[in-house]
Motif scaffolding. Structure first.
Motif, mmCIF file in Angstrom:
data_model
loop_
_atom_site.group_PDB
_atom_site.id
_atom_site.type_symbol
_atom_site.label_atom_id
_atom_site.label_comp_id
_atom_site.label_asym_id
_atom_site.label_seq_id
_atom_site.Cartn_x
_atom_site.Cartn_y
_atom_site.Cartn_z
ATOM 1 N N ALA A 176 1.989 -20.961 -9.929
ATOM 2 C CA ALA A 176 2.182 -20.870 -11.380
ATOM 3 C C ALA A 176 3.617 -21.229 -11.761
ATOM 4 O O ALA A 176 4.028 -21.012 -12.898
ATOM 5 C CB ALA A 176 1.838 -19.470 -11.876
ATOM 6 N N GLY A 177 4.370 -21.766 -10.802
ATOM 7 C CA GLY A 177 5.750 -22.145 -11.087
ATOM 8 C C GLY A 177 6.674 -20.967 -11.284
ATOM 9 O O GLY A 177 7.719 -21.107 -11.923
ATOM 10 N N LEU A 178 6.305 -19.804 -10.712
ATOM 11 C CA LEU A 178 7.083 -18.585 -10.895
ATOM 12 C C LEU A 178 7.351 -17.927 -9.551
ATOM 13 O O LEU A 178 6.627 -18.149 -8.576
ATOM 14 C CB LEU A 178 6.337 -17.596 -11.792
ATOM 15 N N VAL A 179 8.379 -17.107 -9.506
ATOM 16 C CA VAL A 179 8.621 -16.273 -8.338
ATOM 17 C C VAL A 179 9.004 -14.883 -8.830
ATOM 18 O O VAL A 179 9.752 -14.737 -9.800
ATOM 19 C CB VAL A 179 9.722 -16.869 -7.426
ATOM 20 N N SER A 180 8.459 -13.875 -8.169
ATOM 21 C CA SER A 180 8.755 -12.483 -8.507
ATOM 22 C C SER A 180 9.196 -11.730 -7.266
ATOM 23 O O SER A 180 8.818 -12.081 -6.142
ATOM 24 C CB SER A 180 7.518 -11.781 -9.090
ATOM 25 N N VAL A 181 9.990 -10.697 -7.499
ATOM 26 C CA VAL A 181 10.316 -9.725 -6.463
ATOM 27 C C VAL A 181 9.807 -8.387 -6.979
ATOM 28 O O VAL A 181 10.146 -7.973 -8.092
ATOM 29 C CB VAL A 181 11.827 -9.659 -6.183
ATOM 30 N N MET A 182 8.960 -7.730 -6.174
ATOM 31 C CA MET A 182 8.323 -6.490 -6.603
ATOM 32 C C MET A 182 8.341 -5.478 -5.470
ATOM 33 O O MET A 182 8.537 -5.848 -4.304
ATOM 34 C CB MET A 182 6.866 -6.756 -7.007
ATOM 35 N N LEU A 183 8.107 -4.227 -5.800
ATOM 36 C CA LEU A 183 7.907 -3.201 -4.782
ATOM 37 C C LEU A 183 6.445 -3.242 -4.339
ATOM 38 O O LEU A 183 5.535 -3.191 -5.168
ATOM 39 C CB LEU A 183 8.251 -1.819 -5.340
ATOM 40 N N LEU A 184 6.255 -3.346 -3.036
ATOM 41 C CA LEU A 184 4.904 -3.499 -2.511
ATOM 42 C C LEU A 184 4.010 -2.316 -2.860
ATOM 43 O O LEU A 184 2.821 -2.499 -3.154
ATOM 44 C CB LEU A 184 4.952 -3.694 -0.989
ATOM 45 N N ASP A 185 4.555 -1.109 -2.869
ATOM 46 C CA ASP A 185 3.699 0.044 -3.158
ATOM 47 C C ASP A 185 3.166 -0.003 -4.590
ATOM 48 O O ASP A 185 2.032 0.416 -4.856
ATOM 49 C CB ASP A 185 4.432 1.361 -2.871
#
Length: 253
Positions: A176-185
């Protein structure tokens, strides 16, 4: 790119405005109404067609004078010789320069996931993609600690490297032309069926037990005059206290 770079580029863009005003008033001699319309357009965040508006202003001007063909051709040729289109382009670049600013560092504490946010959407709830505004409003899905950014390139594939050893520690890609950083939980609470093993093999990087900061940083390729995104992390493994420093960047299409 940092705020100093941003301020310098904004200043460069704005520096051409006096010459744009001079050309419109003294060389093209368009009406005040057409002048105001063009100036509104180059300032508006949602419009940027000043070259088209200038051509329309010239044609209207010539039509009111009985459509003198030579006069009309003179003004249309002046668009090319005066360089006003280049000035328009330089000035209106100020509308998009914010896209190249580095993001603010964010503290993460736990297992972190680096991926395109479209990959975490539940299979039985595809409408969640629109509900979360394509990854920019993940709070709507119960994901509260995250960061999302346009890749600037579109769809891509990337590798996450250990910044100290230069060894790859994971892969990720974007559809989708995006990158995210998230908490896996938080992702697993929203989508318990998220397949970490499958996604981690090609679409996502998972860094376990991370405590530190992550930042989206924009770099410039001077040779191509292009910009690209990197995901930069500095921290430790909170279990072993060993450093975890990483950089995620595009390596393919």
């Amino acid at each position: 790119m940092d705020k100093i770079w941003y301020a310098e580029r904004i200043k460069e863009c704005k520096s051409v405005k006096p010459e744009i005003v001079r050309l419109l008033k003294e060389e093209f001699k368009i009406s005040d109404k057409d002048f105001d319309c063009i100036m509104y357009d180059i300032e508006s965040q949602y419009h940027s067609t000043p070259d088209t508006l200038l051509r329309m202003a010239i044609l209207n001007k010539c039509a009111k004078r009985g459509y003198d063909y030579e006069e009309c051709e003179h003004y249309l040729d002046l668009i090319r010789t005066s360089g006003i289109e280049k000035l328009f382009n330089q000035y209106t670049k100020k509308k998009i320069l914010h896209e190249y600013l580095d993001g603010d560092p964010m503290i993460f504490n736990g297992d972190i996931l680096i991926t395109d946010p479209c990959y975490i959407i539940r299979e039985d709830s595809k409408e969640d993609w629109n509900i979360c505004c394509c990854g920019y409003d993940m709070e709507k899905l119960g994901i509260n600690h995250y960061m999302t950014r346009d890749t600037l390139y579109g769809d891509w594939s990337g590798i996450t490297f250990n910044s100290d050893t230069k060894e790859p520690i994971g892969r990720f890609c974007a559809d989708a032309g995006l990158v995210s950083v998230m908490l896996l939980d938080e992702v697993l609470k929203y989508n318990p069926d998220y397949d970490c093993d499958l996604k981690e093999s090609f679409a996502a990087t998972i860094i376990r037990d991370f405590y530190g900061t992550v930042q989206f940083v924009i770099r410039q390729d001077e040779s191509k005059e292009e910009y690209y995104l990197e995901v930069i992390g500095h921290g430790i493994n909170k279990v072993t206290d060993k450093p975890i420093n990483f950089i995620g960047k595009q390596t393919g299409f």
